[in-house]
Write a protein that holds these residues in place. Structure first.
Motif, PDB file in Angstrom:
ATOM      1  N   GLY A  16       3.078  -7.007 -37.974  1.00  0.00           N
ATOM      2  CA  GLY A  16       2.939  -8.384 -37.510  1.00  0.00           C
ATOM      3  C   GLY A  16       3.417  -8.521 -36.091  1.00  0.00           C
ATOM      4  N   HIS A  17       3.313  -9.710 -35.604  1.00  0.00           N
ATOM      5  CA  HIS A  17       3.668 -10.002 -34.223  1.00  0.00           C
ATOM      6  C   HIS A  17       5.157  -9.734 -33.962  1.00  0.00           C
ATOM      7  CE1 HIS A  17       2.229 -11.917 -30.555  1.00  0.00           C
ATOM      8  NE2 HIS A  17       3.452 -12.378 -30.420  1.00  0.00           N
ATOM      9  N   GLY A  18       5.464  -9.394 -32.728  1.00  0.00           N
ATOM     10  CA  GLY A  18       6.843  -9.164 -32.331  1.00  0.00           C
ATOM     11  C   GLY A  18       7.707 -10.373 -32.653  1.00  0.00           C
ATOM     12  N   VAL A  42      19.709  -7.154 -36.458  1.00  0.00           N
ATOM     13  CA  VAL A  42      19.055  -6.750 -35.211  1.00  0.00           C
ATOM     14  C   VAL A  42      19.891  -7.212 -34.018  1.00  0.00           C
ATOM     15  CG1 VAL A  42      17.024  -7.123 -33.741  1.00  0.00           C
ATOM     16  CG2 VAL A  42      16.736  -6.824 -36.204  1.00  0.00           C
ATOM     17  N   ASP A  43      20.371  -8.442 -34.097  1.00  0.00           N
ATOM     18  CA  ASP A  43      21.074  -9.012 -32.951  1.00  0.00           C
ATOM     19  C   ASP A  43      22.388  -8.298 -32.628  1.00  0.00           C
ATOM     20  OD1 ASP A  43      19.032 -10.764 -32.633  1.00  0.00           O
ATOM     21  OD2 ASP A  43      19.997 -12.413 -33.710  1.00  0.00           O
ATOM     22  N   ASP A  44      23.001  -7.662 -33.641  1.00  0.00           N
ATOM     23  CA  ASP A  44      24.246  -6.918 -33.373  1.00  0.00           C
ATOM     24  C   ASP A  44      23.969  -5.439 -33.143  1.00  0.00           C
ATOM     25  OD1 ASP A  44      25.176  -9.280 -34.346  1.00  0.00           O
ATOM     26  OD2 ASP A  44      25.841  -8.452 -36.285  1.00  0.00           O
ATOM     27  N   ARG A  58      17.211  -2.995 -26.387  1.00  0.00           N
ATOM     28  CA  ARG A  58      16.158  -3.976 -26.093  1.00  0.00           C
ATOM     29  C   ARG A  58      15.957  -5.001 -27.192  1.00  0.00           C
ATOM     30  NH1 ARG A  58      14.868   0.832 -23.846  1.00  0.00           N
ATOM     31  NH2 ARG A  58      13.987   0.841 -21.749  1.00  0.00           N
ATOM     32  N   LYS A  59      16.522  -4.739 -28.359  1.00  0.00           N
ATOM     33  CA  LYS A  59      16.411  -5.649 -29.512  1.00  0.00           C
ATOM     34  C   LYS A  59      14.980  -5.864 -29.978  1.00  0.00           C
ATOM     35  CE  LYS A  59      20.710  -8.236 -29.348  1.00  0.00           C
ATOM     36  NZ  LYS A  59      21.441  -7.676 -28.203  1.00  0.00           N
ATOM     37  N   PHE A  60      14.179  -4.831 -29.892  1.00  0.00           N
ATOM     38  CA  PHE A  60      12.904  -4.871 -30.602  1.00  0.00           C
ATOM     39  C   PHE A  60      12.505  -3.454 -30.990  1.00  0.00           C
ATOM     40  CE2 PHE A  60      10.532  -3.298 -27.042  1.00  0.00           C
ATOM     41  CZ  PHE A  60      10.953  -3.981 -25.907  1.00  0.00           C
ATOM     42  N   THR A  61      11.588  -3.368 -31.926  1.00  0.00           N
ATOM     43  CA  THR A  61      11.204  -2.068 -32.461  1.00  0.00           C
ATOM     44  C   THR A  61      10.248  -1.370 -31.507  1.00  0.00           C
ATOM     45  OG1 THR A  61      11.446  -3.016 -34.639  1.00  0.00           O
ATOM     46  CG2 THR A  61      10.253  -0.928 -34.508  1.00  0.00           C
ATOM     47  N   ILE A  62      10.506  -0.087 -31.278  1.00  0.00           N
ATOM     48  CA  ILE A  62       9.662   0.686 -30.377  1.00  0.00           C
ATOM     49  C   ILE A  62       8.813   1.665 -31.170  1.00  0.00           C
ATOM     50  CG2 ILE A  62       9.762   2.477 -28.600  1.00  0.00           C
ATOM     51  CD1 ILE A  62      12.208   0.909 -27.473  1.00  0.00           C
ATOM     52  N   ASP A  80       8.902   0.181 -41.221  1.00  0.00           N
ATOM     53  CA  ASP A  80       9.058  -0.912 -40.260  1.00  0.00           C
ATOM     54  C   ASP A  80       8.309  -0.520 -38.987  1.00  0.00           C
ATOM     55  OD1 ASP A  80       9.916  -3.132 -38.835  1.00  0.00           O
ATOM     56  OD2 ASP A  80      11.861  -2.235 -38.310  1.00  0.00           O
ATOM     57  N   THR A  81       7.485  -1.419 -38.481  1.00  0.00           N
ATOM     58  CA  THR A  81       6.657  -1.059 -37.324  1.00  0.00           C
ATOM     59  C   THR A  81       6.870  -2.042 -36.177  1.00  0.00           C
ATOM     60  OG1 THR A  81       4.743  -2.438 -37.886  1.00  0.00           O
ATOM     61  CG2 THR A  81       4.871  -0.268 -38.946  1.00  0.00           C
ATOM     62  N   PRO A  82       6.539  -1.633 -34.967  1.00  0.00           N
ATOM     63  CA  PRO A  82       6.685  -2.551 -33.832  1.00  0.00           C
ATOM     64  C   PRO A  82       5.590  -3.617 -33.830  1.00  0.00           C
ATOM     65  CG  PRO A  82       6.341  -0.268 -33.091  1.00  0.00           C
ATOM     66  CD  PRO A  82       6.049  -0.309 -34.544  1.00  0.00           C
ATOM     67  N   GLY A  83       5.933  -4.802 -33.314  1.00  0.00           N
ATOM     68  CA  GLY A  83       4.938  -5.859 -33.197  1.00  0.00           C
ATOM     69  C   GLY A  83       4.670  -6.177 -31.739  1.00  0.00           C
ATOM     70  N   TYR A  84       5.446  -5.541 -30.892  1.00  0.00           N
ATOM     71  CA  TYR A  84       5.317  -5.786 -29.463  1.00  0.00           C
ATOM     72  C   TYR A  84       4.053  -5.090 -28.968  1.00  0.00           C
ATOM     73  CZ  TYR A  84       7.225  -6.482 -24.767  1.00  0.00           C
ATOM     74  OH  TYR A  84       7.446  -6.875 -23.474  1.00  0.00           O
ATOM     75  N   ASN A  85       3.248  -5.807 -28.230  1.00  0.00           N
ATOM     76  CA  ASN A  85       1.901  -5.293 -27.876  1.00  0.00           C
ATOM     77  C   ASN A  85       1.889  -3.885 -27.321  1.00  0.00           C
ATOM     78  OD1 ASN A  85       3.147  -6.113 -25.514  1.00  0.00           O
ATOM     79  ND2 ASN A  85       1.283  -6.836 -24.559  1.00  0.00           N
ATOM     80  N   MET A 136      11.933 -19.048 -42.524  1.00  0.00           N
ATOM     81  CA  MET A 136      11.746 -20.395 -43.049  1.00  0.00           C
ATOM     82  C   MET A 136      12.976 -21.274 -42.857  1.00  0.00           C
ATOM     83  SD  MET A 136       8.707 -20.901 -44.082  1.00  0.00           S
ATOM     84  CE  MET A 136       8.877 -22.360 -45.095  1.00  0.00           C
ATOM     85  N   ASP A 137      14.084 -20.654 -42.417  1.00  0.00           N
ATOM     86  CA  ASP A 137      15.298 -21.449 -42.173  1.00  0.00           C
ATOM     87  C   ASP A 137      15.287 -22.086 -40.789  1.00  0.00           C
ATOM     88  OD1 ASP A 137      15.399 -18.798 -41.110  1.00  0.00           O
ATOM     89  OD2 ASP A 137      17.499 -19.166 -40.583  1.00  0.00           O
ATOM     90  N   ARG A 138      14.311 -21.764 -39.966  1.00  0.00           N
ATOM     91  CA  ARG A 138      14.298 -22.275 -38.591  1.00  0.00           C
ATOM     92  C   ARG A 138      13.858 -23.739 -38.535  1.00  0.00           C
ATOM     93  NH1 ARG A 138      15.227 -18.801 -33.891  1.00  0.00           N
ATOM     94  NH2 ARG A 138      15.086 -16.678 -34.701  1.00  0.00           N
ATOM     95  N   ASP A 139      14.302 -24.424 -37.503  1.00  0.00           N
ATOM     96  CA  ASP A 139      13.822 -25.784 -37.265  1.00  0.00           C
ATOM     97  C   ASP A 139      12.309 -25.724 -37.094  1.00  0.00           C
ATOM     98  OD1 ASP A 139      16.380 -26.601 -37.306  1.00  0.00           O
ATOM     99  OD2 ASP A 139      16.565 -26.942 -35.128  1.00  0.00           O
ATOM    100  N   THR A 258      10.151 -16.292 -46.948  1.00  0.00           N
ATOM    101  CA  THR A 258      11.450 -15.635 -46.844  1.00  0.00           C
ATOM    102  C   THR A 258      12.195 -16.152 -45.619  1.00  0.00           C
ATOM    103  OG1 THR A 258      10.445 -13.890 -45.507  1.00  0.00           O
ATOM    104  CG2 THR A 258      10.748 -13.389 -47.834  1.00  0.00           C
ATOM    105  N   ALA A 259      13.468 -15.832 -45.581  1.00  0.00           N
ATOM    106  CA  ALA A 259      14.248 -15.939 -44.356  1.00  0.00           C
ATOM    107  C   ALA A 259      15.149 -14.715 -44.378  1.00  0.00           C
ATOM    108  CB  ALA A 259      15.052 -17.227 -44.315  1.00  0.00           C
ATOM    109  N   GLY A 260      14.875 -13.820 -43.458  1.00  0.00           N
ATOM    110  CA  GLY A 260      15.595 -12.542 -43.473  1.00  0.00           C
ATOM    111  C   GLY A 260      17.059 -12.704 -43.161  1.00  0.00           C
TER     112      GLY A 260
END
Ligand SMILES: Nc1nc2c(ncn2[C@@H]2O[C@H](COP(=O)(O)OP(=O)(O)OP(=O)(O)O)[C@@H](O)[C@H]2O)c(=O)[nH]1
Ligand SMILES: [Mg+2]
Length: 700
Positions: A16-18, A42-44, A58-62, A80-85, A136-139, A258-260
């Motif tokens: 899916g998308h990044g 991921v953030d830590d 970089r905090k994203f999957t390569i 787990d796969t990257p979503g970054y273009n 789904m927990d996001r505003d 979900t909300a991861g």
């Protein structure tokens, strides 16, 4: 570590998308399943699957990575796969090991550019898909809005099998629309849930969604359709297998929520994967060839078959050497097995086969058909190779990746770096099969090519970190060429007969343009010995060398034919050198008549961007000598076909990144470049001279 057999294995890739939350969700699922004792984030930099330093920073999957959850009797392998273009090709390459995919969308953004792209990959591999509406927990997260965009993009067969309980910050559980039960998650992020009745305020919505689901399951299934008409519903004991079948047949694409990060929906998703997604053995047969380039054969995915395994990924570890990731396609792979590399016909011993959780390996005695594992230190097995039993040969097809689109010149920082560069880069290429390393024959620069600037930067960073090789990146010189547009006819005479031994060579040639890509042709049309045979190669050499030095701006002249039709010689004074110089003079004289022009490499690109960016992007393209060839829209995206000069490509790609807010919301595909005639500008000539092009020929 238990041994898992065919029916109790699931291989699911998250695509899916990044930023949709794939990596976080894997860590959250592993935590909920009790595989790890704290929730990796991921953030830590503590997620399980973004373990590489480049990813942590970089905090994203390569690069695609693996993890597994032992859930009840089943082992679920997650890819787990990257979503970054820029790294999306890694997702495509990894899907070969999956039997189903979780297509993740961000609950606020819905379908994005890479969602569609990865959906396309799943289609190509024939994979059943579960749509995961995450975060789904996001505003402003909304299942309804996400579904709208999903259905617009993929059709009405995307159907919810769960509803969220609570919205945004209050998202706290899910309703299972098959069994019509609620699951409320502990608020402490444990990923554990308690079953409960459906809350009264959601009961009507749940009933309606359940009925919609029942109808969709019945739709493509005559037996269930009959039952549905008879009873007005389908009982759960028939609905479960009916839904499972519809998913396997890719007739329905169920959507879950979900909300991861707060780890909500984890248990439900784990159960859903086990209950509804196919085990690898259920896929039946796989196709291959009886040898590389041979005829098609089929192999049943079953333990009773001869052993075969497909290597779908390689990691270049500075210390452990090569780590090969493989899927057992058939048979039982035992530790210490001696297999044959079917592509290279070499023997390989698989010592210490293991399963892998992010970067952590756990040795196993055997792996059964359909399972995924890793092994270190294979001699010459690379990504895309098949290992197997010599008497039962099979070669599985390799994935074809796109060609790299962007090249940078690399300069080693020191002599020591230069010595180590080629070896280190070749090890990286084993890991990253889209990366290329080459030397431009024309500009003499070392080039590293990849799918985008960040891709090449990551490679440079890995070189330093893993292999202690330092290089700097520069924009490469543009390999302009020159050609002619008209016929010409001229003489070249070299004559020096003052004192001592003289020099004499004389030739008459015609020159004519050839179609692009023809290179150079030399035709000897001399009759009656006007030029002795042994001097003719010297004339050709003189022309070839002069063409390599260029005429307009010092770039090689290509795509022309020379016809040597006449000349004269001198019994004593003629020599090879004299005829070479005559050839060079004739070439220059022809060039003056032949309407020479410069050829510039111009890329054909296809850029897919969210609609709202398309105006900016087209404006930018026009501003930098880009030519728009066509436009199309699909879903919420605009597809722009354009031509962009190679000289603008690097800055163009970084502009695109910033115009789309730096998160790779665009995708750019390059087909090929054309060599397009262009006028010569002073700037180009100056750059060519500065780069040492067009040096005067050797002294006469
Ligand atoms: N609020 C919230 N934030 C989340 C959730 N899942 C992930 N995030 C955050 O979203 C960001 C992206 O998450 P990742 O898991 O790295 O996303 P990804 O899909 O793996 O991204 P790529 O690797 O680039 O494809 C991180 O900052 C996460 O902390 C979630 O469920 N809720
Ligand atoms: Mg990720």
């Amino acid at each position: 570590m238990k041994i898992y057999e065919g029916p109790n294995i699931r291989n699911v890739a998250l695509v899916g998308h990044g930023h949709s939350g794939k990596t976080q969700l894997v860590s959250s699922l592993l935590f909920a399943a009790g595989m790890v004792n704290r929730l990796g984030k991921v953030d830590d930099g503590t997620s399980i699957t973004d373990y590489d330093e480049e990813e942590i920073q970089r905090k994203f999957t390569i690069s695609a990575s693996l993890a597994y959850a032992e859930w009840g009797k089943t082992k679920i392998n997650f890819i787990d796969t990257p979503g970054y273009n820029i790294f999306i090709h890694e997702a495509e390459a990894a899907l070969v090991a999956a039997d189903a995919a979780l297509v993740m969308v961000h609950g606020v953004a819905g379908v994005e550019v890479q969602t569609e792209k990865t959906w396309g990959y799943c289609e190509k591999f024939g994979l059943p898909r579960v749509v995961v509406v995450n975060q789904m927990d996001r505003d402003r997260a909304s299942l309804d809005r996400s579904l709208e965009s999903l259905r617009a993009a993929f059709g009405r067969y995307v159907i919810p099998v769960q509803l969220p309980i609570g919205e945004e910050k209050n998202f706290r559980g899910v309703i299972d629309l098959v069994r019509m039960r609620a699951h409320l998650y502990e608020p402490n992020g444990s990923g554990k849930a308690k079953e409960a009745d459906i809350p009264a305020e959601l009961s009507a919505a749940a009933t309606q969604a359940h009925e919609a689901l029942v109808e969709m399951v019945a739709e493509g299934n005559d037996k269930l359709m009959e039952e549905f008409f008879e009873k007005g519903t389908i009982p759960v004991e028939d609905l479960v297998p009916g839904l499972k079948q519809a998913i396997s047949e890719k007739r329905l694409f169920p959507a879950v929520v979900t909300a991861g990060l707060p780890d909500i929906g984890a248990e439900n998703l784990l159960n859903f994967i086990v209950d509804y997604l196919p085990a690898p053995i259920e896929r039946g047969e796989v196709e291959g060839l009886d040898h590389d380039g041979g005829s098609p054969v089929k192999r049943k995915i079953a333990d009773g078959q001869p052993v075969s395994a497909f290597v779908f990924k390689t990691v270049a570890d500075a210390f452990a050497g090569r780590v090969s990731y493989f899927k057992v396609m058939s048979g039982i792979l035992k530790n210490e097995a001696n297999l044959t590399n079917m592509n290279r016909d070499g023997a390989e011993r698989l010592s210490h086969i293991a399963v892998i959780q992010g970067k952590t390996q756990t040795p196993v005695p055997e792996l059964h058909a359909g399972d995924i594992g890793v092994v270190a230190k294979l001699k010459d097995t690379l990504t895309g190779d098949t290992l197997g039993d010599k008497p039962a040969p099979i070669v599985y097809p390799k994935i074809k990746l796109p060609e790299p689109s962007i090249s940078f010149a690399v300069e080693p920082k020191s002599r020591n770096d230069e010595d180590k560069l080629a070896t280190a880069i070749h090890r990286l290429i084993e890991e990253d099969t889209l990366l290329r390393f080459s030397r431009d024959a024309q500009t003499k620069e070392f080039l590293v090519s990849g799918s985008g600037q960040q891709h090449v930067e990551v490679a440079v960073s890995k070189l330093k970190r893993r292999f202690n090789v330092e290089v700097t990146l520069k924009a490469p010189k543009i390999p302009y060429l020159e050609t002619i547009r008209a016929k010409a006819d001229a003489q070249g005479k070299h004559k020096k007969q003052t004192g001592g031994h003289g020099q004499y060579g004389d030739c008459k040639i015609k020159m004519e343009p050839l179609v692009r890509g023809s290179g150079f042709e030399f035709v000897n049309d001399i009759f009656g010995g006007a030029v002795p045979r042994n001097f003719i190669p010297a004339i050709e050499k003189g022309i070839v060398e002069a063409a390599a030095r260029g005429y307009l701006a010092g770039y090689p002249v290509i795509d022309f034919r020379v016809i040597l039709y006449d000349g004269s010689y001198h019994d004593v004074d003629s020599s090879e050198m004299a005829f070479k110089l005559a050839g060079s003079k004739a070439f220059k004289a022809c060039m003056a008549q032949a309407k020479p022009c410069l050829l510039e490499p111009i890329y054909n690109v296809e850029i897919t961007v969210p609609e709202n960016y398309s105006g900016d992007i087209m404006g930018n393209l026009n501003g930098r000598r880009g030519r728009i060839q066509g436009m199309d829209s699909k879903g919420g995206s605009t597809i722009i076909k354009a031509q962009v000069p190679l000289s603008d490509m690097l800055t163009y790609a970084s502009d695109l990144t910033s115009m789309t807010q730096g998160r790779g919301t665009y995708s750019m595909e390059f087909s090929h470049y054309d060599l397009v005639p262009q006028p010569v500008t002073d700037k180009i000539v100056a750059a060519a001279r500065a780069a040492g092009h067009g040096k005067e020929e050797e002294e006469e």
